[in-house]
Design an enzyme around this catalytic site. Structure first.
Site, short mmCIF file in Angstrom:
data_model
loop_
_atom_site.label_atom_id
_atom_site.label_comp_id
_atom_site.label_asym_id
_atom_site.label_seq_id
_atom_site.Cartn_x
_atom_site.Cartn_y
_atom_site.Cartn_z
N CYS A 1 0.97 -1.33 -0.03
CA CYS A 1 -0.07 0.09 0.01
C CYS A 1 0.78 1.43 -0.15
CB CYS A 1 -0.95 0.00 1.21
SG CYS A 1 -2.02 -1.50 1.00
C1 UDX Z 1 -0.75 0.51 5.50
C2 UDX Z 1 -1.50 1.37 6.47
O1 UDX Z 1 -1.05 1.27 7.95
C3 UDX Z 1 -3.04 0.97 6.41
O2 UDX Z 1 -3.94 1.95 7.03
C4 UDX Z 1 -3.46 1.03 4.85
O3 UDX Z 1 -4.62 0.53 4.79
C5 UDX Z 1 -2.67 0.02 4.23
O4 UDX Z 1 -1.20 0.38 4.32
P1 UDX Z 1 0.31 -1.69 5.85
O5 UDX Z 1 1.01 -1.60 4.70
O6 UDX Z 1 -0.43 -3.26 6.18
O7 UDX Z 1 -0.68 -0.87 6.44
O8 UDX Z 1 1.74 -1.73 6.87
P2 UDX Z 1 1.91 -0.63 8.32
O9 UDX Z 1 1.76 -1.40 9.42
O10 UDX Z 1 1.34 0.57 7.78
O11 UDX Z 1 3.38 -0.59 7.78
C6 UDX Z 1 4.07 -0.04 6.48
C7 UDX Z 1 5.29 0.16 6.45
O12 UDX Z 1 5.91 0.94 7.29
C8 UDX Z 1 6.14 -1.26 6.92
O13 UDX Z 1 7.20 -1.63 6.07
C9 UDX Z 1 6.68 -0.83 7.99
O14 UDX Z 1 7.76 -1.73 8.73
C10 UDX Z 1 6.92 0.66 8.01
N1 UDX Z 1 6.80 1.52 9.31
C11 UDX Z 1 5.97 1.46 9.88
C12 UDX Z 1 8.32 2.16 9.74
O15 UDX Z 1 9.10 2.04 9.17
N2 UDX Z 1 7.89 2.75 10.92
C13 UDX Z 1 6.82 2.95 11.57
O16 UDX Z 1 7.02 3.65 12.60
C14 UDX Z 1 5.79 2.08 11.19
#
Ligand code: UDX
Length: 424
Positions: free
Chosen positions: A263
């Site tokens: 996403c």
């Molecule tokens: C995301 C959105 O959170 C969600 O609301 C939307 O519907 C779909 O996309 P997702 O892709 O499942 O969800 O993962 P998420 O938990 O948001 O993490 C996304 C990426 O950011 C991951 O690679 C994670 O490692 C990274 N991340 C997240 C960070 O590097 N630091 C953070 O503090 C949070």
């Protein structure tokens, strides 16, 4: 209410299952018979915490799956389009699956009354109104209003999608007209959260803006981390100090190797591409993407400084999934790291508790270890790329050289190793 969901990916299946768990009659539609069969056996084709339990207690009662879209629509009053909207080469989203679902739906609407179509897939602002709605009208021979049209974005995180569906911060209902919105609001009336009613394209933009903001927030703390590193300041303490401000909060402020998944990259690139088509240069969004793309290079530069050239070196790559608690490797930041290691002729041994299978398709020629300890055996350097809890306390005694680069600030026990964090 009687509901159909079209597409049984993590959005479609979680939406269908949760709505069934709330007492609705649900039919999940997919074109893949093997997925349909699995769901009808009460088995989930994807890993999502809590989903298997819901399928077990709902399938055969008020939840079933089928490949027969027509019958599903004829027997429901609301249908959710939850098909994929992948991004093509230059970031534009590919609407082929949306268009095909709308066409099939439109044909059935010709002989079905009192039905509301809801787009749940992530589509750029204007898509529901200017692409989906005309296809529905053309194939049904009816005008919108004779059938309902809504746009209802999902905010589900992989791994916690069931919880995110059942306890949303908000429900956004983009409506073509009052009746459409009212119908969909009825389905969500059991939720104790704000229900925001907007027009169609505003709902589409809320989704893109939310995801792009979260991705930008992560790139922001990574940029601060890259500056702090040059100052000998611990970024995580800076983030802690920032997060105590309720306007900033601790969420999405974890500095590390950056973001991946199906996403964030797709949505921020989709919004950038759409903005450019509208004649606007989205500099901030482009910078957030650039910062993210740079993180793997920064980690590799650090590793080279510590271990010298990668050529001929055994490199243990710990973590392949784009984040912990999922087997999903789409746009994982681990992949550009592995690609560069191979380009520089390193011997890569990879380990991930869940994502090995999904990685093999991309990297069939690297070695895969059954455990982190096995991957570390005789390794010259270890790169920690996904924040799996089991990487907090590893046993590095089997390594040849105990150089460890921690891309996720996950390693707790740092005794006896030459430890370097990505940001200090
Ligand atoms: C995301 C959105 O959170 C969600 O609301 C939307 O519907 C779909 O996309 P997702 O892709 O499942 O969800 O993962 P998420 O938990 O948001 O993490 C996304 C990426 O950011 C991951 O690679 C994670 O490692 C990274 N991340 C997240 C960070 O590097 N630091 C953070 O503090 C949070």
């Amino acid at each position: 209410m009687k509901v159909a969901t079209i597409g049984t990916g993590y959005v479609g299946l979680v939406t269908g299952a949760c709505l069934a768990d709330m007492g609705n009659e649900v039919i999940c539609v997919d074109i893949l018979p093997e997925k349909v069969d699995l769901i009808n056996q009460g088995k989930s084709p994807i890993y999502e915490d809590g989903l298997q339990g819901i399928l077990k207690r709902s399938v055969g009662k008020n939840l079933k799956a089928t490949t027969d879209l027509n019958t599903a629509i004829e027997n429901s009053e609301i249908s959710f389009i939850c098909v994929g909207t992948p991004s093509d080469g230059d970031g534009r989203i590919d609407l082929q699956y949306i268009k095909s679902a709308a066409e099939s739906l439109g044909k059935v609407l010709a002989s079905v009354d009192n039905h509301t179509v809801v787009v749940k897939s992530t589509v750029v602002p204007g898509t529901t109104e200017n692409v989906v709605l005309p296809i529905l009208e053309k194939n049904s021979g009816k005008k919108a209003g004779e059938f309902g049209v809504c746009m209802n974005p999902e905010f589900l995180r992989e791994g916690v999608a069931v919880e995110d569906f059942m306890k949303p911060d908000r429900v956004v209902i983009g409506q073509y007209d009052e009746n459409s919105g009212k119908k969909l609001a009825e389905l969500y009336k059991g939720f104790h959260c704000p229900i925001l009613r907007t027009d169609l394209k505003t709902a589409e933009m809320i989704k893109y803006a939310s995801n792009s903001f979260l991705a930008t927030k992560v790139s922001f703390i990574n940029e601060i981390g890259n500056i702090c590193k040059r100052l000998g300041i611990d970024t995580y303490t800076v983030a802690e100090g920032m997060s105590l401000d309720h306007r900033i909060s601790p969420n999405f402020l974890k500095a590390g190797l950056g973001w991946g998944g199906s996403c964030f990259p797709k949505d921020i690139k989709g919004l950038i591409s759409h903005a450019k088509e509208l004649g606007y240069e989205p500099k901030l969004l482009q910078s957030a993407l650039k910062v993210n793309r740079k993180q793997p290079e920064i980690l590799l530069e650090m590793a080279r400084k510590k271990a010298g050239s990668f050529e001929g070196k055994r490199v243990a790559v710990l973590g392949l999934a784009f984040k912990a608690e999922t087997d999903d490797t789409r746009e994982s930041q681990s992949f550009p790291v592995i690609k560069q290691l191979l380009d520089e002729k390193a011997k890569v041994i990879a380990y991930d508790p869940k994502a090995e299978e999904n990685t093999k398709a991309e990297f069939p020629d690297i070695k895969y270890a059954p455990s982190a300890e096995e991957a570390l055996r005789d390794a010259d350097i270890a790169l920690i790329l996904t924040d799996w809890e089991e990487f907090q306390n590893l046993n590095y005694s089997g390594m040849k050289n105990k150089i460890v680069i921690d891309g996720r600030n996950i390693v707790k026990n740092r005794d006896g190793i030459d430890y370097t964090g990505l940001f200090w």
